[in-house]
Design a protein around this motif. Structure first.
Motif, PDB file in Angstrom:
ATOM      1  N   MET A   1       0.690  -1.086   0.046  1.00  0.00           N
ATOM      2  CA  MET A   1       0.344   0.355  -0.172  1.00  0.00           C
ATOM      3  C   MET A   1       1.353   1.361  -0.020  1.00  0.00           C
ATOM      4  O   MET A   1       1.729   0.858   0.989  1.00  0.00           O
ATOM      5  N   LYS A   2       0.280   1.918  -0.784  1.00  0.00           N
ATOM      6  CA  LYS A   2       1.243   3.367  -1.018  1.00  0.00           C
ATOM      7  C   LYS A   2       0.851   4.817  -0.122  1.00  0.00           C
ATOM      8  O   LYS A   2      -0.969   4.381  -0.557  1.00  0.00           O
ATOM      9  N   LYS A   3       1.050   5.430   0.712  1.00  0.00           N
ATOM     10  CA  LYS A   3       0.089   6.400   0.732  1.00  0.00           C
ATOM     11  C   LYS A   3       0.900   8.267   0.589  1.00  0.00           C
ATOM     12  O   LYS A   3       2.339   7.523   1.052  1.00  0.00           O
ATOM     13  N   THR A   4       0.334   9.415   0.333  1.00  0.00           N
ATOM     14  CA  THR A   4       1.089  10.448   0.392  1.00  0.00           C
ATOM     15  C   THR A   4       0.781  11.157   1.125  1.00  0.00           C
ATOM     16  O   THR A   4       0.030  11.765   1.803  1.00  0.00           O
ATOM     17  N   TYR A   5       1.598  12.092   1.884  1.00  0.00           N
ATOM     18  CA  TYR A   5       1.201  12.966   2.716  1.00  0.00           C
ATOM     19  C   TYR A   5       2.265  13.983   2.216  1.00  0.00           C
ATOM     20  O   TYR A   5       3.593  14.449   1.989  1.00  0.00           O
ATOM     21  N   LYS A   6       1.933  15.162   3.247  1.00  0.00           N
ATOM     22  CA  LYS A   6       2.581  16.828   2.855  1.00  0.00           C
ATOM     23  C   LYS A   6       3.308  17.074   3.759  1.00  0.00           C
ATOM     24  O   LYS A   6       3.280  15.918   5.009  1.00  0.00           O
ATOM     25  N   ILE A   7       4.467  17.244   3.068  1.00  0.00           N
ATOM     26  CA  ILE A   7       6.229  17.299   4.093  1.00  0.00           C
ATOM     27  C   ILE A   7       5.974  18.619   4.735  1.00  0.00           C
ATOM     28  O   ILE A   7       5.491  19.894   3.604  1.00  0.00           O
ATOM     29  N   ASP A   8       7.208  19.458   5.331  1.00  0.00           N
ATOM     30  CA  ASP A   8       7.254  20.728   5.062  1.00  0.00           C
ATOM     31  C   ASP A   8       8.783  20.677   5.386  1.00  0.00           C
ATOM     32  O   ASP A   8       8.854  19.684   6.868  1.00  0.00           O
ATOM     33  N   VAL A   9      10.091  21.130   5.010  1.00  0.00           N
ATOM     34  CA  VAL A   9      10.990  20.844   5.341  1.00  0.00           C
ATOM     35  C   VAL A   9      12.099  22.030   3.904  1.00  0.00           C
ATOM     36  O   VAL A   9      11.381  22.481   2.781  1.00  0.00           O
ATOM     37  N   ASP A  10      12.835  22.600   4.415  1.00  0.00           N
ATOM     38  CA  ASP A  10      13.902  23.738   3.801  1.00  0.00           C
ATOM     39  C   ASP A  10      14.691  23.113   3.171  1.00  0.00           C
ATOM     40  O   ASP A  10      14.002  24.942   1.881  1.00  0.00           O
ATOM     41  N   CYS A  11      15.033  22.479   2.536  1.00  0.00           N
ATOM     42  CA  CYS A  11      16.177  22.498   1.893  1.00  0.00           C
ATOM     43  C   CYS A  11      16.201  21.093   0.788  1.00  0.00           C
ATOM     44  O   CYS A  11      15.390  19.503   1.520  1.00  0.00           O
ATOM     45  N   ALA A  12      16.984  21.028  -0.135  1.00  0.00           N
ATOM     46  CA  ALA A  12      16.851  19.226  -0.873  1.00  0.00           C
ATOM     47  C   ALA A  12      17.710  18.436  -0.379  1.00  0.00           C
ATOM     48  O   ALA A  12      16.784  17.286   0.397  1.00  0.00           O
ATOM     49  N   ASN A  13      18.275  18.736   0.561  1.00  0.00           N
ATOM     50  CA  ASN A  13      19.303  18.569   1.356  1.00  0.00           C
ATOM     51  C   ASN A  13      19.045  17.810   2.673  1.00  0.00           C
ATOM     52  O   ASN A  13      18.836  16.189   2.704  1.00  0.00           O
ATOM     53  N   CYS A  14      17.515  18.615   3.191  1.00  0.00           N
ATOM     54  CA  CYS A  14      17.240  17.853   4.086  1.00  0.00           C
ATOM     55  C   CYS A  14      16.562  16.997   3.652  1.00  0.00           C
ATOM     56  O   CYS A  14      16.083  15.785   4.235  1.00  0.00           O
TER      57      CYS A  14
ATOM     58  N   VAL B   1       8.438   0.538   6.669  1.00  0.00           N
ATOM     59  CA  VAL B   1       8.457   0.606   5.138  1.00  0.00           C
ATOM     60  C   VAL B   1       9.246   0.266   4.255  1.00  0.00           C
ATOM     61  O   VAL B   1      10.228  -0.329   4.366  1.00  0.00           O
ATOM     62  N   ALA B   2       8.569  -0.232   3.115  1.00  0.00           N
ATOM     63  CA  ALA B   2       9.449  -0.840   2.138  1.00  0.00           C
ATOM     64  C   ALA B   2      10.235   0.124   1.459  1.00  0.00           C
ATOM     65  O   ALA B   2      10.750  -0.186   0.865  1.00  0.00           O
TER      66      ALA B   2
ATOM     67  N   GLY C   1       0.983  -5.638   5.442  1.00  0.00           N
ATOM     68  CA  GLY C   1      -0.208  -6.457   6.446  1.00  0.00           C
ATOM     69  C   GLY C   1       0.561  -5.528   7.874  1.00  0.00           C
ATOM     70  O   GLY C   1       0.423  -5.131   9.178  1.00  0.00           O
ATOM     71  N   GLN C   2       1.289  -4.256   7.623  1.00  0.00           N
ATOM     72  CA  GLN C   2       1.617  -2.963   8.690  1.00  0.00           C
ATOM     73  C   GLN C   2       0.682  -2.442   9.144  1.00  0.00           C
ATOM     74  O   GLN C   2       0.273  -1.514   7.356  1.00  0.00           O
ATOM     75  N   ASP C   3       0.895  -1.434   9.746  1.00  0.00           N
ATOM     76  CA  ASP C   3      -0.685  -0.389   9.967  1.00  0.00           C
ATOM     77  C   ASP C   3       0.388   0.899   9.934  1.00  0.00           C
ATOM     78  O   ASP C   3       0.660   1.673  10.181  1.00  0.00           O
ATOM     79  N   PRO C   4      -0.111   1.504   8.551  1.00  0.00           N
ATOM     80  CA  PRO C   4       0.425   2.786   8.285  1.00  0.00           C
ATOM     81  C   PRO C   4       0.553   3.771   9.398  1.00  0.00           C
ATOM     82  O   PRO C   4       1.446   4.508   9.008  1.00  0.00           O
TER      83      PRO C   4
ATOM     84  N   ALA D   1       0.607   3.997  12.604  1.00  0.00           N
ATOM     85  CA  ALA D   1       1.374   3.577  13.652  1.00  0.00           C
ATOM     86  C   ALA D   1       3.607   3.532  13.057  1.00  0.00           C
ATOM     87  O   ALA D   1       4.284   4.793  13.838  1.00  0.00           O
ATOM     88  N   VAL D   2       3.266   3.303  11.780  1.00  0.00           N
ATOM     89  CA  VAL D   2       4.409   2.957  11.636  1.00  0.00           C
ATOM     90  C   VAL D   2       4.540   4.422  11.335  1.00  0.00           C
ATOM     91  O   VAL D   2       6.286   4.872  10.766  1.00  0.00           O
ATOM     92  N   MET D   3       3.962   5.212  10.716  1.00  0.00           N
ATOM     93  CA  MET D   3       4.161   6.997  10.644  1.00  0.00           C
ATOM     94  C   MET D   3       4.445   7.962  10.936  1.00  0.00           C
ATOM     95  O   MET D   3       5.564   8.417  11.141  1.00  0.00           O
ATOM     96  N   GLU D   4       4.428   7.228  12.235  1.00  0.00           N
ATOM     97  CA  GLU D   4       4.458   7.207  13.597  1.00  0.00           C
ATOM     98  C   GLU D   4       6.172   7.574  14.242  1.00  0.00           C
ATOM     99  O   GLU D   4       6.807   8.922  14.298  1.00  0.00           O
ATOM    100  N   GLN D   5       6.143   6.810  13.368  1.00  0.00           N
ATOM    101  CA  GLN D   5       7.893   6.371  14.066  1.00  0.00           C
ATOM    102  C   GLN D   5       8.968   6.894  12.463  1.00  0.00           C
ATOM    103  O   GLN D   5       9.998   7.693  13.009  1.00  0.00           O
ATOM    104  N   VAL D   6       7.918   7.194  11.526  1.00  0.00           N
ATOM    105  CA  VAL D   6       8.748   7.253  10.449  1.00  0.00           C
ATOM    106  C   VAL D   6       8.838   9.581  11.201  1.00  0.00           C
ATOM    107  O   VAL D   6      10.062   9.875  10.434  1.00  0.00           O
ATOM    108  N   ARG D   7       7.960   9.749  10.660  1.00  0.00           N
ATOM    109  CA  ARG D   7       7.953  10.670  11.670  1.00  0.00           C
ATOM    110  C   ARG D   7       8.972  11.167  12.279  1.00  0.00           C
ATOM    111  O   ARG D   7      10.199  12.263  12.755  1.00  0.00           O
TER     112      ARG D   7
END
Length: 72
Positions: free
Chosen positions: A1-14, A28-29, A47-50, A52-58
């Motif tokens: 399963m793929k999902k798209t999230y909005k992010i806020d980041v200052d530069c391409a390196n970040c 995360v695959a 089988g992953q809960d998106p 819960a996984v996204m909390e860890q990604v954050r």
């Protein structure tokens, strides 16, 4: 399963740091961060809960780039 999230980041390196942190998160695959559109696309392992996984990604993204944000 793929999902798209909005992010806020200052530069391409970040954005690259965030992408690497997301890819190394358990459950995360694959992950792609697009600095120009300020979006993160995350593909979850079977089988992953998106939510819960996204909390860890954050958390992992905050470790490498403290002023970034991932909107869940």
């Amino acid at each position: 399963m793929k999902k798209t999230y909005k992010i806020d980041v200052d530069c391409a390196n970040c954005a690259n740091k965030m992408e690497q942190a997301a890819r190394q998160t358990a459950g995360v695959a694959d992950a792609t961060v697009n600095f120009m559109t300020l979006k993160m696309i995350v593909e979850f392992e079977e089988g992953q809960d998106p939510k819960a996984v996204m909390e860890q990604v954050r958390k992992n993204c905050k470790k490498v780039e403290s002023d970034c944000e991932v909107y869940l």
